[in-house]
Design an enzyme around this catalytic site. Structure first.
Site, mmCIF file in Angstrom:
data_model
loop_
_atom_site.group_PDB
_atom_site.id
_atom_site.type_symbol
_atom_site.label_atom_id
_atom_site.label_comp_id
_atom_site.label_asym_id
_atom_site.label_seq_id
_atom_site.Cartn_x
_atom_site.Cartn_y
_atom_site.Cartn_z
ATOM 1 N N ILE A 17 16.134 -3.604 10.812
ATOM 2 C CA ILE A 17 17.512 -4.023 10.516
ATOM 3 C C ILE A 17 18.076 -3.210 9.347
ATOM 4 C CG2 ILE A 17 18.902 -5.965 9.679
ATOM 5 C CD1 ILE A 17 16.889 -7.834 11.166
ATOM 6 N N ASP A 36 13.145 1.533 -0.159
ATOM 7 C CA ASP A 36 12.038 0.916 0.569
ATOM 8 C C ASP A 36 10.747 1.141 -0.222
ATOM 9 O OD1 ASP A 36 11.979 0.152 3.898
ATOM 10 O OD2 ASP A 36 10.055 0.295 2.865
ATOM 11 N N ASP A 62 9.686 -1.351 -4.907
ATOM 12 C CA ASP A 62 9.168 -2.598 -4.357
ATOM 13 C C ASP A 62 10.075 -3.702 -4.886
ATOM 14 O OD1 ASP A 62 7.853 -5.001 -3.933
ATOM 15 O OD2 ASP A 62 5.867 -4.168 -4.336
ATOM 16 N N ASN A 89 17.976 -6.758 1.790
ATOM 17 C CA ASN A 89 17.489 -6.926 3.167
ATOM 18 C C ASN A 89 15.978 -7.021 3.282
ATOM 19 O OD1 ASN A 89 17.654 -6.409 6.259
ATOM 20 N ND2 ASN A 89 16.379 -4.736 5.494
ATOM 21 N N TYR A 155 7.694 -18.465 5.405
ATOM 22 C CA TYR A 155 8.828 -17.577 5.675
ATOM 23 C C TYR A 155 10.128 -18.379 5.791
ATOM 24 C CZ TYR A 155 11.911 -14.385 8.185
ATOM 25 O OH TYR A 155 12.987 -13.620 8.561
ATOM 26 N N LYS A 159 13.621 -18.370 3.471
ATOM 27 C CA LYS A 159 14.968 -18.044 3.949
ATOM 28 C C LYS A 159 15.958 -19.185 3.682
ATOM 29 C CE LYS A 159 14.066 -13.878 5.286
ATOM 30 N NZ LYS A 159 14.656 -12.727 4.598
ATOM 31 N N GLY A 186 18.938 -14.040 14.536
ATOM 32 C CA GLY A 186 17.956 -14.766 15.342
ATOM 33 C C GLY A 186 16.768 -13.846 15.544
HETATM 34 N N1 LIG Z 1 13.435 -9.188 12.994
HETATM 35 C C1 LIG Z 1 13.888 -10.428 13.047
HETATM 36 O O1 LIG Z 1 13.781 -11.091 14.108
HETATM 37 C C2 LIG Z 1 14.591 -11.039 11.876
HETATM 38 C C3 LIG Z 1 14.573 -10.488 10.606
HETATM 39 N N2 LIG Z 1 15.237 -11.117 9.570
HETATM 40 C C4 LIG Z 1 15.223 -10.569 8.221
HETATM 41 O O2 LIG Z 1 15.823 -9.289 8.210
HETATM 42 C C5 LIG Z 1 15.214 -8.466 7.211
HETATM 43 C C6 LIG Z 1 14.716 -7.169 7.845
HETATM 44 O O3 LIG Z 1 13.799 -7.510 8.885
HETATM 45 P P1 LIG Z 1 13.210 -6.444 9.917
HETATM 46 O O4 LIG Z 1 14.003 -5.224 9.915
HETATM 47 O O5 LIG Z 1 12.971 -7.176 11.164
HETATM 48 O O6 LIG Z 1 11.776 -6.180 9.220
HETATM 49 P P2 LIG Z 1 10.792 -4.912 9.324
HETATM 50 O O7 LIG Z 1 9.460 -5.412 8.892
HETATM 51 O O8 LIG Z 1 10.909 -4.279 10.641
HETATM 52 O O9 LIG Z 1 11.369 -3.940 8.195
HETATM 53 C C7 LIG Z 1 11.361 -4.358 6.846
HETATM 54 C C8 LIG Z 1 11.502 -3.169 5.932
HETATM 55 O O10 LIG Z 1 11.441 -3.667 4.593
HETATM 56 C C9 LIG Z 1 10.492 -2.920 3.852
HETATM 57 N N3 LIG Z 1 9.915 -3.794 2.830
HETATM 58 C C10 LIG Z 1 9.148 -4.896 2.998
HETATM 59 N N4 LIG Z 1 8.775 -5.406 1.827
HETATM 60 C C11 LIG Z 1 9.333 -4.620 0.870
HETATM 61 C C12 LIG Z 1 9.313 -4.629 -0.549
HETATM 62 N N5 LIG Z 1 8.595 -5.536 -1.231
HETATM 63 N N6 LIG Z 1 10.036 -3.704 -1.206
HETATM 64 C C13 LIG Z 1 10.731 -2.755 -0.532
HETATM 65 N N7 LIG Z 1 10.759 -2.675 0.795
HETATM 66 C C14 LIG Z 1 10.071 -3.603 1.497
HETATM 67 C C15 LIG Z 1 9.460 -2.431 4.872
HETATM 68 O O11 LIG Z 1 8.752 -1.287 4.420
HETATM 69 C C16 LIG Z 1 10.368 -2.142 6.069
HETATM 70 O O12 LIG Z 1 10.889 -0.839 6.004
HETATM 71 C C17 LIG Z 1 14.080 -9.306 6.594
HETATM 72 O O13 LIG Z 1 14.533 -9.919 5.406
HETATM 73 C C18 LIG Z 1 13.826 -10.351 7.667
HETATM 74 O O14 LIG Z 1 13.276 -11.515 7.125
HETATM 75 C C19 LIG Z 1 15.936 -12.266 9.756
HETATM 76 C C20 LIG Z 1 15.987 -12.839 10.989
HETATM 77 C C21 LIG Z 1 15.333 -12.289 12.134
HETATM 78 C C1 LIG Z 2 11.767 -13.548 11.836
HETATM 79 C C2 LIG Z 2 12.947 -14.384 11.845
HETATM 80 O O1 LIG Z 2 13.630 -14.487 10.865
HETATM 81 C C3 LIG Z 2 13.349 -15.062 12.986
HETATM 82 C C4 LIG Z 2 12.574 -15.052 14.182
HETATM 83 O O2 LIG Z 2 14.392 -15.660 12.957
#
Ligand SMILES: NC(=O)C1=CN([C@@H]2O[C@H](COP(=O)(O)OP(=O)(O)OC[C@H]3O[C@@H](n4cnc5c(N)ncnc54)[C@H](O)[C@@H]3O)[C@@H](O)[C@H]2O)C=CC1
Ligand SMILES: CC(=O)C(C)=O
Length: 259
Positions: A17, A36, A62, A89, A155, A159, A186
């Site tokens: 995202i 990142d 971080d 994010n 988690y 949130k 979602g």
């Molecule tokens: N994928 C999903 O279904 C959903 C995701 N989200 C939220 O959206 C955001 C992004 O999620 P995704 O892209 O799916 O995750 P992802 O795991 O695919 O990507 C997360 C990115 O954040 C970086 N990251 C993680 N911890 C870090 C830290 N301590 N410092 C700096 N960088 C860090 C990782 O290296 C990675 O590049 C998160 O906050 C997640 O909780 C919310 C709802 C649904």
């Molecule tokens: C990972 C997450 O936030 C979902 C499934 O809503």
């Protein structure tokens, strides 16, 4: 100078995202700092933006480390010539069955998902104040921050905390011309979701894909979301059309949660 004269910083911008948000904000005309803790992926995304004619830098930080977050915002301000939007994010989502939760896992998730957002908010406020203008703070919550999600207790609760922080910060910072909103996706097709699916499916003794089917049952629009669906919403929150919106936690979940 960026095309719209503004600068945005996106944490966790190296994949999923965050990457889609960084690309979208660059398309909207922002100069973008891609932050990142994976330096390689952040660099790749910044290069992608620069090759497409935008302006971006990659920064290693971080988000659970307050000093690193402040340093990233300061460096972005100096190198990109301003600071207008932060997208907090970055997040992690290990599955946590209630009886297996350990102090270590609580600390790890809360340090990134909750404290990382607090440090991001503080660092952005410092930058906005020193530049003498307001700005926009945008935080990653989730549909899991609106309803407790099975097997994701820590988690989900992190949130919910982000929603609480967003509402409170919106009230506290309004007088400075700062808006604070959250986006609540979602199920989004990213490496994070793939890993959740693997863990949930394995715990149920089912093949990969089972977890996705279970979670996706209640999506009204009958499809999982793409990272770009989320980025489109963040584009709105980062731009002038959302100037009169603050304290909101927008659901982008295809109708998983109606409230
Ligand atoms: N994928 C999903 O279904 C959903 C995701 N989200 C939220 O959206 C955001 C992004 O999620 P995704 O892209 O799916 O995750 P992802 O795991 O695919 O990507 C997360 C990115 O954040 C970086 N990251 C993680 N911890 C870090 C830290 N301590 N410092 C700096 N960088 C860090 C990782 O290296 C990675 O590049 C998160 O906050 C997640 O909780 C919310 C709802 C649904
Ligand atoms: C990972 C997450 O936030 C979902 C499934 O809503």
């Amino acid at each position: 100078m960026s095309k719209n004269g503004k600068v945005a910083l996106v944490t966790g911008g190296g994949q999923g995202i965050g990457r889609a948000i960084a690309l979208r904000l660059a398309k909207d005309g922002f100069a973008v700092a891609v932050v990142d803790y994976n330096g390689e992926t952040a660099k790749k995304v910044a290069e992608e933006i620069n090759h497409a004619g935008g302006k971006a830098i990659a920064q290693l930080a971080d988000v659970s480390n307050r000093e690193q977050v402040f340093a990233a915002v300061e460096a972005a301000t100096k190198q990109l010539g301003g600071f207008d939007v932060i997208v907090n994010n970055a997040g992690i989502a290990p599955t946590t069955l209630i009886e297996d939760i350990t102090p270590e896992i609580v600390d790890k998730v809360y340090n990134i998902n909750v404290k990382g957002v607090i440090w991001g908010i503080q660092a952005a406020v410092k930058a906005f104040k020193s530049l003498g203008h307001g700005g926009k703070i945008i935080n990653a919550s989730s549909q899991a921050g609106h309803v407790g999600n099975p097997e994701l207790a820590i988690y989900s609760s992190s949130k919910f905390a982000v929603r609480g922080l967003t509402q409170t910060a919106a009230r506290d910072l309004a007088s400075l011309g700062i808006t604070v909103n959250a986006y609540c996706p979602g199920i989004v097709k990213t490496p994070m979701w793939e890993e959740i699916d693997r863990q949930v499916s394995a715990a149920a003794g089912q093949p990969v894909g089972y977890g996705t089917k279970e979670f996706a049952k209640n999506i009204t629009l009958k499809r999982l979301s793409e990272p770009e669906d989320v980025a489109a919403c963040v584009s709105y929150l980062a731009g002038p059309d959302s100037d009169y919106m603050t304290g909101q936690a927008l659901l982008i979940d295809g109708g998983m949660v109606f409230n």
